[in-house]
Enzyme design. Structure first.
Site, PDB file in Angstrom:
ATOM      1  N   CYS A  84       2.125   1.077  -8.665  1.00 46.86           N
ATOM      2  CA  CYS A  84       3.235   1.571  -7.836  1.00 46.86           C
ATOM      3  C   CYS A  84       4.472   1.842  -8.683  1.00 46.86           C
ATOM      4  CB  CYS A  84       3.544   0.559  -6.753  1.00 46.86           C
ATOM      5  SG  CYS A  84       3.659  -1.100  -7.376  1.00 46.86           S
ATOM      6  N   GLY A 125       0.836  -1.198   0.000  1.00 42.01           N
ATOM      7  CA  GLY A 125       0.000   0.000   0.000  1.00 42.01           C
ATOM      8  C   GLY A 125       0.864   1.238   0.000  1.00 42.01           C
ATOM      9  N   SER A 126       0.330   2.315   0.537  1.00 41.84           N
ATOM     10  CA  SER A 126       1.054   3.594   0.488  1.00 41.84           C
ATOM     11  C   SER A 126       2.170   3.630   1.533  1.00 41.84           C
ATOM     12  CB  SER A 126       0.078   4.740   0.732  1.00 41.84           C
ATOM     13  OG  SER A 126      -0.472   4.613   2.021  1.00 41.84           O
ATOM     14  N   GLU A 166       5.659  -3.444   0.963  1.00 38.82           N
ATOM     15  CA  GLU A 166       5.757  -3.176  -0.485  1.00 38.82           C
ATOM     16  C   GLU A 166       5.005  -1.878  -0.714  1.00 38.82           C
ATOM     17  OE1 GLU A 166       7.234  -4.530  -2.992  1.00 38.82           O
ATOM     18  OE2 GLU A 166       7.685  -6.601  -2.445  1.00 38.82           O
ATOM     19  N   LEU A 167       5.720  -0.764  -0.947  1.00 36.22           N
ATOM     20  CA  LEU A 167       5.056   0.544  -0.911  1.00 36.22           C
ATOM     21  C   LEU A 167       5.125   1.269  -2.259  1.00 36.22           C
ATOM     22  CD1 LEU A 167       6.459   1.429   2.621  1.00 36.22           C
ATOM     23  CD2 LEU A 167       4.345   0.235   2.057  1.00 36.22           C
ATOM     24  N   GLU A 191       3.850  10.684  -5.118  1.00 34.49           N
ATOM     25  CA  GLU A 191       3.313   9.676  -6.042  1.00 34.49           C
ATOM     26  C   GLU A 191       1.955  10.159  -6.521  1.00 34.49           C
ATOM     27  OE1 GLU A 191       2.096   6.007  -4.117  1.00 34.49           O
ATOM     28  OE2 GLU A 191       2.688   4.866  -5.885  1.00 34.49           O
TER      29      GLU A 191
HETATM   30  P1  NAD Z   1      -3.398   2.512   1.320  1.00 28.63           P
HETATM   31  O1  NAD Z   1      -2.091   2.582   2.016  1.00 28.63           O
HETATM   32  O2  NAD Z   1      -4.343   3.622   1.486  1.00 28.63           O
HETATM   33  O3  NAD Z   1      -4.193   1.197   1.811  1.00 28.63           O
HETATM   34  C1  NAD Z   1      -3.618  -0.079   1.704  1.00 28.63           C
HETATM   35  C2  NAD Z   1      -4.325  -1.018   2.672  1.00 28.63           C
HETATM   36  O4  NAD Z   1      -4.058  -0.619   4.025  1.00 28.63           O
HETATM   37  C3  NAD Z   1      -5.845  -1.029   2.552  1.00 28.63           C
HETATM   38  O5  NAD Z   1      -6.307  -2.339   2.721  1.00 28.63           O
HETATM   39  C4  NAD Z   1      -6.288  -0.150   3.702  1.00 28.63           C
HETATM   40  O6  NAD Z   1      -7.601  -0.392   4.145  1.00 28.63           O
HETATM   41  C5  NAD Z   1      -5.278  -0.549   4.766  1.00 28.63           C
HETATM   42  N1  NAD Z   1      -5.078   0.420   5.847  1.00 28.63           N
HETATM   43  C6  NAD Z   1      -5.247   1.763   5.800  1.00 28.63           C
HETATM   44  N2  NAD Z   1      -4.900   2.312   7.005  1.00 28.63           N
HETATM   45  C7  NAD Z   1      -4.504   1.269   7.791  1.00 28.63           C
HETATM   46  C8  NAD Z   1      -4.005   1.178   9.125  1.00 28.63           C
HETATM   47  N3  NAD Z   1      -3.843   2.263   9.891  1.00 28.63           N
HETATM   48  N4  NAD Z   1      -3.679  -0.028   9.618  1.00 28.63           N
HETATM   49  C9  NAD Z   1      -3.798  -1.136   8.851  1.00 28.63           C
HETATM   50  N5  NAD Z   1      -4.266  -1.121   7.583  1.00 28.63           N
HETATM   51  C10 NAD Z   1      -4.611   0.069   7.059  1.00 28.63           C
HETATM   52  O7  NAD Z   1      -3.080   2.238  -0.219  1.00 28.63           O
HETATM   53  P2  NAD Z   1      -4.079   2.186  -1.456  1.00 28.63           P
HETATM   54  O8  NAD Z   1      -4.549   3.561  -1.744  1.00 28.63           O
HETATM   55  O9  NAD Z   1      -5.083   1.100  -1.279  1.00 28.63           O
HETATM   56  O10 NAD Z   1      -3.085   1.680  -2.618  1.00 28.63           O
HETATM   57  C11 NAD Z   1      -2.255   2.519  -3.320  1.00 28.63           C
HETATM   58  C12 NAD Z   1      -0.844   2.459  -2.778  1.00 28.63           C
HETATM   59  O11 NAD Z   1      -0.339   1.132  -2.815  1.00 28.63           O
HETATM   60  C13 NAD Z   1       0.116   3.276  -3.640  1.00 28.63           C
HETATM   61  O12 NAD Z   1       0.990   3.983  -2.821  1.00 28.63           O
HETATM   62  C14 NAD Z   1       0.859   2.213  -4.430  1.00 28.63           C
HETATM   63  O13 NAD Z   1       2.108   2.619  -4.903  1.00 28.63           O
HETATM   64  C15 NAD Z   1       0.949   1.119  -3.432  1.00 28.63           C
HETATM   65  N6  NAD Z   1       1.210  -0.181  -4.076  1.00 28.63           N
HETATM   66  C16 NAD Z   1       2.437  -0.755  -3.937  1.00 28.63           C
HETATM   67  C17 NAD Z   1       2.713  -1.955  -4.584  1.00 28.63           C
HETATM   68  C18 NAD Z   1       4.045  -2.630  -4.456  1.00 28.63           C
HETATM   69  O14 NAD Z   1       4.128  -3.804  -4.756  1.00 28.63           O
HETATM   70  N7  NAD Z   1       5.091  -1.955  -4.029  1.00 28.63           N
HETATM   71  C19 NAD Z   1       1.724  -2.574  -5.363  1.00 28.63           C
HETATM   72  C20 NAD Z   1       0.491  -1.965  -5.467  1.00 28.63           C
HETATM   73  C21 NAD Z   1       0.235  -0.763  -4.816  1.00 28.63           C
END
Ligand code: NAD
Length: 482
Positions: free
Chosen positions: A289, A235-236, A255-256, A384
């Site tokens: 990402c 995620g982010s 993985e961010l 990003e």
């Molecule tokens: P996000 O960080 O907002 O959410 C990711 C996940 O975390 C979701 O399931 C969300 O509900 C959960 N979450 C949110 N707050 C939380 C907390 N405090 N505790 C635990 N879980 C929590 O990301 P997004 O908007 O869903 O996805 C986009 C991001 O993901 C982008 O930054 C992108 O670059 C990244 N990404 C990285 C990869 C990689 O392999 N490096 C692949 C895909 C996406």
């Protein structure tokens, strides 16, 4: 083979007949990002549901599952996914808004990921340690054994709801870890379909629990649960590093995000580079990402490259993801589209110039945007963007190009288009990224490569082989005759 026509109704049909997880928990709606309509409701799990999911996962983990059965289940899941590929592509398109073309690719990749994992599970083995190299080891037979860490809390993002999930669930099951999966609140349906796929493949109770939620409750409960040994998060960067702080005693795999650069030198094939950059910057509406965001072009060819890019971008069709002719659908939400438009406007106000068509401001699906020379302080350079936007930045010397590429807090993957071997080598040695792709875009991820970033972009490598190492720890075994 002719492709079946996939429709929104097909996806809705699947959703209606499959949404029954945690029926007693409060419910929240899932939306179709293109129409804005609710397509169904899912459980908004909190601590109570997470506690019961983790308890079930711990029971499964302690009971164990022989490796041969795990392999069969993974192989069966790959076969099942291939059979159900249209249904999965429909569900992904419905909840992400990504075009059917992108969704079909994601399903095919996830099928391969399952196959790679099954193959890796067949061959993963341990090393014999030469005990007698030390006097104290004389007469002992010693080896390292890989031991599953325990229950894995898998937290996934919205943009690749199937493949990011498979990259966590499959390696965990392969090594004998059970999983509690917390998908993104925007895209929980694919996760429920994946759970169903594994159930059909013969996976028993507790091995893959799914806790959906409406925001972050289930995720937070999972991170804080004492019986969860590993948090595998994609995620982010902001959320990822916050989780790492909250769970200092767990193995936290991150993985961010990124702000991926690609360098185009004066020796590159510009038409080819432009086509690849358009794929890398505008595919999945830039919501990847490793989406190309900064194009660092030698000043002698920068404007020619912009012309090529504008020509390719002009052919990309944005619109309804279920229209087979559409290349890119809407962003995940109206807030995301407004943010992207705001960042573009900021870059222009600060001195950048739009190349080619002016962006359409009234549609939910944003057509590709190219900005010539976004200034250093603009958010497009710093953060990003996660939208179909690239900026072209001119450079003089190759060292300067490398410095611009490295001028970011992120470090996932970088690309370089050049015919010069010494530039290839210095790019590999000097670019501070988890992956360097020469004569390709940073957006290429092979599902069996070591994939992951440095700095803000993360602390681990995925790909079945690498994830299986991370999800196990080494236990040393020494045997002597009694
Ligand atoms: P996000 O960080 O907002 O959410 C990711 C996940 O975390 C979701 O399931 C969300 O509900 C959960 N979450 C949110 N707050 C939380 C907390 N405090 N505790 C635990 N879980 C929590 O990301 P997004 O908007 O869903 O996805 C986009 C991001 O993901 C982008 O930054 C992108 O670059 C990244 N990404 C990285 C990869 C990689 O392999 N490096 C692949 C895909 C996406």
């Amino acid at each position: 083979m002719a492709e079946t026509q996939i429709t929104r109704e097909m996806a809705l049909g699947w959703v209606r007949s499959n949404l029954d997880s945690y029926p007693h928990a409060p419910q929240v709606s899932v939306h179709d990002p293109f129409t804005g309509e609710s397509v169904g409701t899912i459980a908004d799990c909190g601590s109570a549901e997470v506690n019961s999911a983790v308890a079930a996962a711990l029971r499964a983990f302690k009971t164990g599952l022989p490796r041969a059965q795990r392999i069969t289940i993974l192989e069966e899941a790959a076969r099942g996914l291939d059979t159900r590929r249209d249904e999965f592509a429909a569900v992904i398109a419905l909840e992400t808004g990504k075009s059917l073309k992108d969704c079909r690719t994601e399903v095919a990749r996830a099928t391969e990921t399952l196959r790679y994992t099954a193959a890796e599970a067949r061959t993963q083995s341990s090393r014999v340690i030469p005990a007698d190299a030390a006097e104290a080891g004389e007469g002992a037979l010693a080896m390292e054994m890989r031991v599953p860490r325990g229950v894995v809390g898998a937290i996934t993002p919205f943009n690749f709801p199937l493949n990011t999930s498979v990259h966590k669930v499959a390696p965990a099951l392969a090594v004998g870890c059970s999983v509690v999966h917390k998908p993104a609140h925007q895209t929980p349906l694919t996760a429920l379909a994946l759970q169903d796929l594994f159930r059909e493949a013969g996976l028993g109770a507790g091995w893959l629990e799914v806790c959906t939620d409406g925001g972050g409750n289930a995720g937070r409960a999972l991170v804080e649960h004492s019986d969860v040994a590993v948090i595998s998060f994609t995620g982010s960067n902001v959320v990822g590093w916050e989780i790492a702080q909250k769970a200092p005693k767990k193995k936290v795999l991150l993985e961010l995000g990124s702000n991926a650069p690609v360098i185009v030198t004066e020796t590159a094939d510009l038409a080819h580079a432009a086509k690849r950059i358009a794929t890398g910057g505008f595919g999945s509406a830039g919501q990847s990402c490793i989406s190309v965001q900064r194009v660092i072009a030698h000043q002698s060819i920068a404007s020619k490259l912009e012309d090529h890019l504008a020509a390719v971008a002009g052919e990309i069709q944005a619109g309804d993801p279920f229209d087979p002719k559409v290349d890119i659908g809407p962003l995940i939400s109206l807030e995301a589209s407004s943010r992207v438009r705001e960042w573009v406007q900021e870059a222009v106000e600060m001195g950048g110039a739009i190349v080619g068509n002016t962006p359409n401001n009234d549609s939910v699906a944003i057509a590709p945007i190219i900005i010539s020379g976004a200034p250093e302080k603009s958010r497009i350079r710093q953060k990003e963007i996660f939208g179909p936007v690239i900026t072209v930045l001119p450079y003089n010397t190759f060292d300067e190009a490398l410095a611009i590429a490295n001028d970011t807090i992120f470090g996932l993957q970088a690309g370089v288009f050049t015919s010069d071997v010494s530039e290839m080598l210095s790019a590999f040695h000097q670019l501070e990224f988890g992956g360097v792709l020469i004569n390709d875009i940073p957006t290429v991820r092979l599902d069996h490569q070591p994939y992951g970033g440095v700095a803000e972009s993360g602390n681990t490598r995925e790909g079945p082989h690498y994830a299986m190492e991370e999800l196990t720890h080494l236990r040393y075994l020494s045997i002597r005759a009694g």
